[in-house]
Design a protein around this motif. Structure first.
Motif, PDB file in Angstrom:
ATOM      1  N   ARG A   1       4.674   0.290 -19.391  1.00 51.41           N
ATOM      2  CA  ARG A   1       3.619  -0.746 -19.358  1.00 51.41           C
ATOM      3  C   ARG A   1       3.429  -1.312 -17.959  1.00 51.41           C
ATOM      4  O   ARG A   1       2.312  -1.609 -17.544  1.00 51.41           O
ATOM      5  N   THR A   2       4.521  -1.469 -17.230  1.00 54.72           N
ATOM      6  CA  THR A   2       4.434  -1.945 -15.854  1.00 54.72           C
ATOM      7  C   THR A   2       3.637  -0.938 -15.023  1.00 54.72           C
ATOM      8  O   THR A   2       2.760  -1.312 -14.243  1.00 54.72           O
ATOM      9  N   LEU A   3       3.939   0.333 -15.205  1.00 51.46           N
ATOM     10  CA  LEU A   3       3.215   1.383 -14.482  1.00 51.46           C
ATOM     11  C   LEU A   3       1.732   1.376 -14.857  1.00 51.46           C
ATOM     12  O   LEU A   3       0.871   1.489 -13.977  1.00 51.46           O
ATOM     13  N   GLN A   4       1.427   1.209 -16.121  1.00 50.04           N
ATOM     14  CA  GLN A   4       0.026   1.171 -16.549  1.00 50.04           C
ATOM     15  C   GLN A   4      -0.727   0.019 -15.883  1.00 50.04           C
ATOM     16  O   GLN A   4      -1.881   0.173 -15.476  1.00 50.04           O
ATOM     17  N   ARG A   5      -0.071  -1.149 -15.766  1.00 53.84           N
ATOM     18  CA  ARG A   5      -0.713  -2.292 -15.090  1.00 53.84           C
ATOM     19  C   ARG A   5      -0.973  -1.972 -13.622  1.00 53.84           C
ATOM     20  O   ARG A   5      -2.029  -2.284 -13.084  1.00 53.84           O
ATOM     21  N   ILE A   6      -0.015  -1.324 -12.957  1.00 53.42           N
ATOM     22  CA  ILE A   6      -0.177  -0.969 -11.540  1.00 53.42           C
ATOM     23  C   ILE A   6      -1.319   0.027 -11.372  1.00 53.42           C
ATOM     24  O   ILE A   6      -2.155  -0.107 -10.478  1.00 53.42           O
ATOM     25  N   LEU A   7      -1.369   1.020 -12.251  1.00 53.64           N
ATOM     26  CA  LEU A   7      -2.413   2.053 -12.157  1.00 53.64           C
ATOM     27  C   LEU A   7      -3.806   1.503 -12.453  1.00 53.64           C
ATOM     28  O   LEU A   7      -4.802   2.031 -11.949  1.00 53.64           O
TER      29      LEU A   7
ATOM     30  N   ARG B   1       0.830  -1.201   0.000  1.00 54.29           N
ATOM     31  CA  ARG B   1       0.000   0.000   0.000  1.00 54.29           C
ATOM     32  C   ARG B   1       0.870   1.260   0.000  1.00 54.29           C
ATOM     33  O   ARG B   1       0.587   2.229  -0.705  1.00 54.29           O
ATOM     34  N   VAL B   2       1.958   1.261   0.773  1.00 56.18           N
ATOM     35  CA  VAL B   2       2.863   2.413   0.812  1.00 56.18           C
ATOM     36  C   VAL B   2       3.466   2.640  -0.569  1.00 56.18           C
ATOM     37  O   VAL B   2       3.535   3.775  -1.055  1.00 56.18           O
ATOM     38  N   ARG B   3       3.886   1.555  -1.240  1.00 56.18           N
ATOM     39  CA  ARG B   3       4.444   1.660  -2.587  1.00 56.18           C
ATOM     40  C   ARG B   3       3.410   2.234  -3.545  1.00 56.18           C
ATOM     41  O   ARG B   3       3.691   3.129  -4.334  1.00 56.18           O
TER      42      ARG B   3
ATOM     43  N   TYR C   1       2.382  10.152  -9.738  1.00 58.08           N
ATOM     44  CA  TYR C   1       1.458  10.224 -10.873  1.00 58.08           C
ATOM     45  C   TYR C   1       0.675  11.543 -10.844  1.00 58.08           C
ATOM     46  O   TYR C   1       0.537  12.217 -11.865  1.00 58.08           O
ATOM     47  N   GLU C   2       0.181  11.924  -9.672  1.00 53.69           N
ATOM     48  CA  GLU C   2      -0.547  13.192  -9.535  1.00 53.69           C
ATOM     49  C   GLU C   2       0.390  14.381  -9.755  1.00 53.69           C
ATOM     50  O   GLU C   2       0.001  15.369 -10.378  1.00 53.69           O
ATOM     51  N   LEU C   3       1.624  14.304  -9.248  1.00 54.05           N
ATOM     52  CA  LEU C   3       2.592  15.389  -9.436  1.00 54.05           C
ATOM     53  C   LEU C   3       2.943  15.577 -10.913  1.00 54.05           C
ATOM     54  O   LEU C   3       3.291  16.676 -11.327  1.00 54.05           O
ATOM     55  N   CYS C   4       2.852  14.511 -11.684  1.00 56.50           N
ATOM     56  CA  CYS C   4       3.139  14.562 -13.121  1.00 56.50           C
ATOM     57  C   CYS C   4       1.887  14.855 -13.938  1.00 56.50           C
ATOM     58  O   CYS C   4       1.838  14.565 -15.141  1.00 56.50           O
ATOM     59  N   SER C   5       0.877  15.396 -13.284  1.00 61.82           N
ATOM     60  CA  SER C   5      -0.394  15.733 -13.950  1.00 61.82           C
ATOM     61  C   SER C   5      -1.006  14.535 -14.658  1.00 61.82           C
ATOM     62  O   SER C   5      -1.518  14.642 -15.764  1.00 61.82           O
ATOM     63  N   ARG C   6      -0.892  13.363 -14.036  1.00 63.96           N
ATOM     64  CA  ARG C   6      -1.477  12.120 -14.529  1.00 63.96           C
ATOM     65  C   ARG C   6      -0.922  11.706 -15.903  1.00 63.96           C
ATOM     66  O   ARG C   6      -1.614  11.104 -16.702  1.00 63.96           O
ATOM     67  N   ASN C   7       0.345  12.038 -16.141  1.00 62.75           N
ATOM     68  CA  ASN C   7       1.032  11.672 -17.370  1.00 62.75           C
ATOM     69  C   ASN C   7       1.805  10.381 -17.098  1.00 62.75           C
ATOM     70  O   ASN C   7       2.777  10.380 -16.334  1.00 62.75           O
ATOM     71  N   VAL C   8       1.378   9.283 -17.722  1.00 60.31           N
ATOM     72  CA  VAL C   8       1.970   7.968 -17.459  1.00 60.31           C
ATOM     73  C   VAL C   8       3.434   7.916 -17.877  1.00 60.31           C
ATOM     74  O   VAL C   8       4.283   7.414 -17.137  1.00 60.31           O
ATOM     75  N   SER C   9       3.759   8.438 -19.036  1.00 63.57           N
ATOM     76  CA  SER C   9       5.148   8.376 -19.516  1.00 63.57           C
ATOM     77  C   SER C   9       6.099   9.136 -18.594  1.00 63.57           C
ATOM     78  O   SER C   9       7.176   8.643 -18.250  1.00 63.57           O
ATOM     79  N   GLU C  10       5.704  10.339 -18.184  1.00 64.01           N
ATOM     80  CA  GLU C  10       6.551  11.137 -17.299  1.00 64.01           C
ATOM     81  C   GLU C  10       6.675  10.474 -15.927  1.00 64.01           C
ATOM     82  O   GLU C  10       7.751  10.454 -15.328  1.00 64.01           O
ATOM     83  N   THR C  11       5.580   9.906 -15.426  1.00 61.63           N
ATOM     84  CA  THR C  11       5.618   9.214 -14.129  1.00 61.63           C
ATOM     85  C   THR C  11       6.557   8.019 -14.197  1.00 61.63           C
ATOM     86  O   THR C  11       7.374   7.816 -13.298  1.00 61.63           O
ATOM     87  N   ALA C  12       6.461   7.233 -15.267  1.00 62.84           N
ATOM     88  CA  ALA C  12       7.329   6.063 -15.431  1.00 62.84           C
ATOM     89  C   ALA C  12       8.797   6.488 -15.496  1.00 62.84           C
ATOM     90  O   ALA C  12       9.663   5.851 -14.895  1.00 62.84           O
ATOM     91  N   ARG C  13       9.081   7.582 -16.193  1.00 61.12           N
ATOM     92  CA  ARG C  13      10.456   8.068 -16.290  1.00 61.12           C
ATOM     93  C   ARG C  13      10.980   8.469 -14.910  1.00 61.12           C
ATOM     94  O   ARG C  13      12.077   8.082 -14.521  1.00 61.12           O
ATOM     95  N   ARG C  14      10.175   9.199 -14.143  1.00 61.58           N
ATOM     96  CA  ARG C  14      10.622   9.644 -12.816  1.00 61.58           C
ATOM     97  C   ARG C  14      10.797   8.485 -11.837  1.00 61.58           C
ATOM     98  O   ARG C  14      11.663   8.526 -10.979  1.00 61.58           O
ATOM     99  N   LEU C  15       9.958   7.471 -11.980  1.00 62.54           N
ATOM    100  CA  LEU C  15      10.049   6.311 -11.082  1.00 62.54           C
ATOM    101  C   LEU C  15      11.056   5.270 -11.579  1.00 62.54           C
ATOM    102  O   LEU C  15      11.246   4.238 -10.923  1.00 62.54           O
ATOM    103  N   LYS C  16      11.643   5.540 -12.749  1.00 66.06           N
ATOM    104  CA  LYS C  16      12.585   4.586 -13.368  1.00 66.06           C
ATOM    105  C   LYS C  16      11.926   3.213 -13.517  1.00 66.06           C
ATOM    106  O   LYS C  16      12.442   2.187 -13.085  1.00 66.06           O
ATOM    107  N   MET C  17      10.754   3.240 -14.142  1.00 65.86           N
ATOM    108  CA  MET C  17       9.916   2.059 -14.291  1.00 65.86           C
ATOM    109  C   MET C  17       9.454   1.990 -15.749  1.00 65.86           C
ATOM    110  O   MET C  17       9.295   3.029 -16.398  1.00 65.86           O
ATOM    111  N   HIS C  18       9.257   0.795 -16.242  1.00 62.48           N
ATOM    112  CA  HIS C  18       8.745   0.637 -17.603  1.00 62.48           C
ATOM    113  C   HIS C  18       7.303   1.154 -17.641  1.00 62.48           C
ATOM    114  O   HIS C  18       6.527   0.932 -16.721  1.00 62.48           O
TER     115      HIS C  18
END
Length: 186
Positions: A174-180, A145-147, A155-172
């Protein structure tokens, strides 16, 4: 707080309540419960409808869903606060996360509750004395839950932009999209 004390606090408030939720069955059940607690409830299924009611009602209390079909409930919180500065607003959401909870309180909500919220918790938040704080949860959040909360915050800080959020989290991405796409872990 005892139920009788809550009922008397509501009775002395004598202010109308605006209930905004696009889930009609949930809205009707909650409206009936709040009316039994002594509130004069007006239900609205959209932001546009809520704006029409708010301009004539000038409600003293409001319960607003975060995600509505025609927009974000936080925008309505700000408008209601402008319309009546002493209004007590509770934000409800089925997509709870820390970032939106902070945004709701900054916008002027007195509390932020995850659906399905207990009507007693809603009434307690609406009738609590100014400056009182809710009790700490009995169980801390799980590591998952903390993660999830951290990902939602970024995600909210990036104005709900998946690509920018993934870049900042150093995450793929598609992986981020599955989590969201999944519900929040407990």
């Amino acid at each position: 707080m005892e139920t009788a004390a809550l009922d008397s606090a509501v009775a002395t408030a004598n202010l109308p309540l605006l209930l905004v939720d696009d889930d009609a069955p949930f809205r009707q059940r909650l409206q009936l419960t709040l009316e039994r607690k002594g509130f004069a409830v007006t239900g609205a299924g959209s932001i546009a409808e809520a704006r029409r009611y708010a301009s004539t009602l000038k409600p003293g209390h409001a319960v607003v869903d975060m995600r509505l079909e025609d927009g974000n409930g936080l925008d309505l919180v700000t408008e209601l606060r402008t319309l009546r500065p002493d209004i007590r607003i509770v934000v409800l959401t089925g997509y709870g996360n820390l970032a939106t909870a902070v945004a709701a309180v900054k916008a002027g909500a007195v509390d932020y509750l995850a659906k399905p919220a207990d009507p007693e918790d809603i009434v307690a938040a609406l009738t609590a004395a100014p400056g009182t704080r809710p009790e700490a949860p009995a169980e801390p959040m799980s590591a998952d839950r903390v993660r999830w909360e951290h990902i939602q915050r970024v995600y909210e800080l990036c104005s709900r932009n998946v690509s920018e959020t993934a870049r900042r989290l150093k995450m793929h991405r598609r992986t981020l999209q599955r989590i969201l796409a999944k519900r929040s872990p407990r």
